[in-house]
Scaffold this motif. Structure first.
Motif, mmCIF file in Angstrom:
data_model
loop_
_atom_site.group_PDB
_atom_site.id
_atom_site.type_symbol
_atom_site.label_atom_id
_atom_site.label_comp_id
_atom_site.label_asym_id
_atom_site.label_seq_id
_atom_site.Cartn_x
_atom_site.Cartn_y
_atom_site.Cartn_z
ATOM 1 N N GLU A 342 -12.678 9.380 3.309
ATOM 2 C CA GLU A 342 -12.999 10.466 2.378
ATOM 3 C C GLU A 342 -11.776 10.955 1.597
ATOM 4 O O GLU A 342 -11.810 11.053 0.361
ATOM 5 C CB GLU A 342 -13.614 11.626 3.151
ATOM 6 N N VAL A 343 -10.698 11.279 2.284
ATOM 7 C CA VAL A 343 -9.532 11.875 1.627
ATOM 8 C C VAL A 343 -8.849 10.912 0.648
ATOM 9 O O VAL A 343 -8.523 11.311 -0.480
ATOM 10 C CB VAL A 343 -8.540 12.413 2.673
ATOM 11 N N PRO A 344 -8.611 9.638 1.003
ATOM 12 C CA PRO A 344 -8.021 8.726 0.011
ATOM 13 C C PRO A 344 -8.895 8.570 -1.232
ATOM 14 O O PRO A 344 -8.370 8.531 -2.353
ATOM 15 C CB PRO A 344 -7.908 7.399 0.771
ATOM 16 N N LEU A 345 -10.200 8.462 -1.038
ATOM 17 C CA LEU A 345 -11.093 8.361 -2.197
ATOM 18 C C LEU A 345 -10.949 9.584 -3.095
ATOM 19 O O LEU A 345 -10.891 9.467 -4.325
ATOM 20 C CB LEU A 345 -12.546 8.233 -1.725
ATOM 21 N N LEU A 346 -10.863 10.750 -2.484
ATOM 22 C CA LEU A 346 -10.766 11.994 -3.241
ATOM 23 C C LEU A 346 -9.452 12.087 -4.012
ATOM 24 O O LEU A 346 -9.445 12.315 -5.235
ATOM 25 C CB LEU A 346 -10.905 13.189 -2.294
ATOM 26 N N ILE A 347 -8.331 11.902 -3.332
ATOM 27 C CA ILE A 347 -7.024 12.136 -3.961
ATOM 28 C C ILE A 347 -6.696 11.068 -4.996
ATOM 29 O O ILE A 347 -6.263 11.381 -6.115
ATOM 30 C CB ILE A 347 -5.926 12.215 -2.884
ATOM 31 N N VAL A 348 -6.895 9.790 -4.661
ATOM 32 C CA VAL A 348 -6.570 8.716 -5.601
ATOM 33 C C VAL A 348 -7.484 8.785 -6.827
ATOM 34 O O VAL A 348 -7.029 8.639 -7.969
ATOM 35 C CB VAL A 348 -6.665 7.340 -4.907
ATOM 36 N N SER A 349 -8.768 9.041 -6.594
ATOM 37 C CA SER A 349 -9.705 9.157 -7.722
ATOM 38 C C SER A 349 -9.356 10.344 -8.602
ATOM 39 O O SER A 349 -9.434 10.267 -9.833
ATOM 40 C CB SER A 349 -11.144 9.302 -7.209
ATOM 41 N N MET A 350 -8.952 11.460 -7.981
ATOM 42 C CA MET A 350 -8.630 12.655 -8.753
ATOM 43 C C MET A 350 -7.428 12.411 -9.658
ATOM 44 O O MET A 350 -7.440 12.784 -10.846
ATOM 45 C CB MET A 350 -8.362 13.829 -7.814
ATOM 46 N N PHE A 351 -6.368 11.805 -9.124
ATOM 47 C CA PHE A 351 -5.200 11.510 -9.960
ATOM 48 C C PHE A 351 -5.570 10.579 -11.112
ATOM 49 O O PHE A 351 -5.163 10.794 -12.258
ATOM 50 C CB PHE A 351 -4.085 10.880 -9.125
ATOM 51 N N LYS A 352 -6.339 9.542 -10.831
ATOM 52 C CA LYS A 352 -6.715 8.601 -11.887
ATOM 53 C C LYS A 352 -7.597 9.282 -12.933
ATOM 54 O O LYS A 352 -7.472 9.023 -14.127
ATOM 55 C CB LYS A 352 -7.420 7.379 -11.280
ATOM 56 N N TYR A 353 -8.477 10.148 -12.476
ATOM 57 C CA TYR A 353 -9.360 10.843 -13.415
ATOM 58 C C TYR A 353 -8.558 11.769 -14.323
ATOM 59 O O TYR A 353 -8.718 11.758 -15.552
ATOM 60 C CB TYR A 353 -10.414 11.635 -12.642
ATOM 61 N N LEU A 354 -7.667 12.575 -13.750
ATOM 62 C CA LEU A 354 -6.902 13.544 -14.529
ATOM 63 C C LEU A 354 -5.952 12.883 -15.524
ATOM 64 O O LEU A 354 -5.785 13.353 -16.647
ATOM 65 C CB LEU A 354 -6.124 14.469 -13.596
ATOM 66 N N THR A 355 -5.300 11.788 -15.105
ATOM 67 C CA THR A 355 -4.303 11.163 -15.974
ATOM 68 C C THR A 355 -4.919 10.239 -17.018
ATOM 69 O O THR A 355 -4.209 9.767 -17.906
ATOM 70 C CB THR A 355 -3.282 10.365 -15.149
ATOM 71 N N THR A 356 -6.233 9.973 -16.940
ATOM 72 C CA THR A 356 -6.887 9.127 -17.936
ATOM 73 C C THR A 356 -7.888 9.895 -18.802
ATOM 74 O O THR A 356 -8.379 9.356 -19.793
ATOM 75 C CB THR A 356 -7.623 7.941 -17.268
ATOM 76 N N PHE A 358 -7.092 13.389 -19.539
ATOM 77 C CA PHE A 358 -6.307 14.475 -20.120
ATOM 78 C C PHE A 358 -4.902 13.971 -20.421
ATOM 79 O O PHE A 358 -4.555 12.832 -20.101
ATOM 80 C CB PHE A 358 -6.252 15.664 -19.153
ATOM 81 N N ASN A 359 -4.104 14.815 -21.055
ATOM 82 C CA ASN A 359 -2.726 14.471 -21.405
ATOM 83 C C ASN A 359 -1.926 14.102 -20.152
ATOM 84 O O ASN A 359 -1.667 14.966 -19.313
ATOM 85 C CB ASN A 359 -2.081 15.666 -22.117
ATOM 86 N N PRO A 360 -1.489 12.824 -19.997
ATOM 87 C CA PRO A 360 -0.775 12.420 -18.780
ATOM 88 C C PRO A 360 0.581 13.082 -18.622
ATOM 89 O O PRO A 360 1.120 13.116 -17.521
ATOM 90 C CB PRO A 360 -0.636 10.894 -18.933
ATOM 91 N N ALA A 361 1.146 13.628 -19.695
ATOM 92 C CA ALA A 361 2.425 14.341 -19.586
ATOM 93 C C ALA A 361 2.273 15.623 -18.786
ATOM 94 O O ALA A 361 3.257 16.192 -18.322
ATOM 95 C CB ALA A 361 2.973 14.666 -20.970
ATOM 96 N N LYS A 419 -17.210 9.174 -17.823
ATOM 97 C CA LYS A 419 -16.582 7.879 -17.570
ATOM 98 C C LYS A 419 -15.607 7.497 -18.679
ATOM 99 O O LYS A 419 -14.800 6.580 -18.522
ATOM 100 C CB LYS A 419 -17.654 6.791 -17.459
ATOM 101 N N LYS A 420 -15.662 8.215 -19.777
ATOM 102 C CA LYS A 420 -14.840 7.877 -20.944
ATOM 103 C C LYS A 420 -13.386 8.280 -20.720
ATOM 104 O O LYS A 420 -13.090 9.405 -20.337
ATOM 105 C CB LYS A 420 -15.388 8.583 -22.183
ATOM 106 N N THR A 421 -12.443 7.345 -20.981
ATOM 107 C CA THR A 421 -11.017 7.626 -20.826
ATOM 108 C C THR A 421 -10.381 7.851 -22.191
ATOM 109 O O THR A 421 -10.944 7.500 -23.232
ATOM 110 C CB THR A 421 -10.291 6.451 -20.137
ATOM 111 N N THR A 425 -5.299 4.600 -22.384
ATOM 112 C CA THR A 425 -5.087 4.799 -20.956
ATOM 113 C C THR A 425 -5.989 3.867 -20.168
ATOM 114 O O THR A 425 -7.051 3.454 -20.622
ATOM 115 C CB THR A 425 -5.386 6.243 -20.530
ATOM 116 N N SER A 426 -5.537 3.529 -18.957
ATOM 117 C CA SER A 426 -6.293 2.641 -18.085
ATOM 118 C C SER A 426 -6.278 3.200 -16.682
ATOM 119 O O SER A 426 -5.285 3.794 -16.249
ATOM 120 C CB SER A 426 -5.703 1.229 -18.097
ATOM 121 N N GLU A 427 -7.371 3.029 -15.948
ATOM 122 C CA GLU A 427 -7.429 3.509 -14.577
ATOM 123 C C GLU A 427 -6.721 2.567 -13.618
ATOM 124 O O GLU A 427 -6.539 2.904 -12.455
ATOM 125 C CB GLU A 427 -8.899 3.677 -14.150
ATOM 126 N N ALA A 428 -6.336 1.408 -14.070
ATOM 127 C CA ALA A 428 -5.708 0.428 -13.196
ATOM 128 C C ALA A 428 -4.221 0.336 -13.481
ATOM 129 O O ALA A 428 -3.814 0.158 -14.616
ATOM 130 C CB ALA A 428 -6.363 -0.937 -13.388
#
Length: 430
Positions: A342-356, A358-361, A419-421, A425-428
């Motif tokens: 649960e926790v890895p899915l949450l944290i890794v997904s959250m970082f990828k979602y926010l940085t793709t 919104f403004n990654p800076a 789902k739109k980035t 930006t790329s999620e990978a």
């Protein structure tokens, strides 16, 4: 010809090839995450048991202490986030956090314990302020720093973050035994880990050629700067409020975990046996979490950050709900192990979602405000209330109520998250 970024080159390499060519900084950051979590687990994993066993605090009184450090972290989240976004890869904030880790043992032994004997409220405030500054807000700063470093160096955040999980696992394997010998040992472990954290932070030389190239590359490809104006603009964005709704539900995992140890130990006739078994359970759970943290980037790169968040919410709903339905210690243990994926899915997904999306800076600010800060708001409000419900309705009924709330926010997020980035930006990363 346009120069390739470090992340672009990394896409052409396997993970093992990246590790072979990665600078020492990757390993220093991994060691820092490991030691931060060792320090955190030493003074936090059995905090509720320590307060209940040695100071006879009720569930409501323990909830008050958790509420205070949630409020402290809430206030600090935007400050830590903006400061880290402005200094980018410099280490000033991490050094401050490291010093706080070093102070853990003396602080708890010589300040917190006397205050708890004088007045529960004073003791709870002392715990809350320290935990908020050092750990609850500090983890967001360290994680966002690592994510930004990895984004330009070409490694996945999850592949460094798993060392933090291993640090927690290694510590909780022994804290349940050590607390029965002398709880001060756990606090001393936290301080020693802080000293080692500062050592690796010193070795993380951000003035060398490798780090200078990283910084130049980062500035070249992130021309937008974090600003208070942009933070104000976030409040006008529906996409940001969609994240907030999701985080309202995902924050339940922190409230659930705060006093779970007391619920688990109550299932055993012998308190010491329950503590020892909880240490083994927590350790097993976190080793599973470490494996899942390593694997999470590969899964999320495949299914997308939004689906990763929804999957994390579904697992959380099942874990909290089943905790209120099963009875035996073995069944409760099996349910608790769902925390691992649960926790890895949450944290890794959250970082990828926010940085793709919104403004990654502004990654540090977005994570600390959009995720960490909101989580602290929920915890600050619900920790005392949950403590009261534990005392009046019992743990099982309270868990069922929490689970229902997670389900509602997850269903809403299925429609609200996008789902739109952003363009370019790329999620990978790999």
């Amino acid at each position: 010809m346009e120069t390739e970024t470090a992340a672009t080159k990394a896409e052409k390499k396997s993970f093992l090839e990246i590790l072979r060519h990665m600078g020492k900084e990757y390993y220093y950051l991994s060691a820092m995450l490991f030691l931060f979590f060792v320090s955190w687990a030493g003074c936090y994993s059995l905090l509720a048991v320590w307060l209940q066993t040695f100071f006879n605090l009720s569930g409501s009184e323990i909830g008050f202490a958790y509420g205070v450090f949630s409020i402290t972290a809430l206030i600090l989240a935007p400050i830590y986030g903006m400061f880290q976004d402005r200094i980018i890869l410099r280490r000033h904030l991490l050094a401050f956090i490291g010093v706080l880790l070093c102070c853990c043992g003396p602080y708890y032994i010589f300040i917190v314990e006397p205050l708890l004997r004088i007045n529960v409220i004073f003791g709870g405030i002392a715990i809350g302020i320290y935990m908020g500054f050092a750990y609850n807000a500090g983890i967001g700063a360290l994680e966002s720093y690592t994510e930004r470093f990895g984004r330009v160096a070409g490694f996945e955040f999850g592949h460094a973050r798993m060392f933090g999980t291993l640090g927690w696992a290694a510590t909780v394997a022994v804290t349940g035994v050590l607390i029965n010998i002398d709880p001060h040992i756990n606090f001393i472990i936290s301080s020693v880990s802080g000293v080692l954290f500062l050592f690796f932070l010193y070795k993380l030389n951000t003035a060398n050629d490798f780090s200078r190239k990283m910084l130049e590359n980062y500035k070249e490809h992130n021309t937008q700067k974090a600003s208070f104006g942009e933070i104000k603009n976030l409040a006008k964005m529906g996409a940001f409020w969609a994240v907030i709704v999701y985080v309202l539900g995902s924050s339940m995992y922190g409230v659930y975990d705060q006093q779970f140890v007391n619920y688990f130990v109550s299932k055993f006739a012998d308190h010491a046996q329950g503590m020892t078994m909880y240490g083994f359970l927590n350790s097993t759970q976190v080793f599973i979490e470490a494996i899942c943290t390593f694997l999470a980037p590969f899964l999320i790169n495949r299914i997308g950050a939004k689906n990763g968040l929804l999957l994390a919410g579904t697992v959380m709903f099942a874990r909290i709900g089943l905790s209120g339905l099963v009875e035996s210690p073995w069944a409760i243990s099996a349910v608790k192990l769902l925390h691992g994926p649960e926790v890895p899915l949450l944290i890794v997904s959250m970082f990828k979602y926010l940085t793709t999306r919104f403004n990654p800076a502004m990654s540090a600010t977005l994570y600390l405000v959009g995720f960490n800060m909101v989580s602290q708001v929920v915890s600050a409000i619900l920790a005392p209330f949950a403590g009261h419900l534990y005392d009046t309705l019992g743990f099982a009924n309270t868990y069922l109520m929490m689970s229902a709330f997670v389900l509602i926010t997850t269903v809403i997020s299925a429609f609200a998250l996008t789902k739109k980035t952003l363009a370019g930006t790329s999620e990978a990363n790999i």
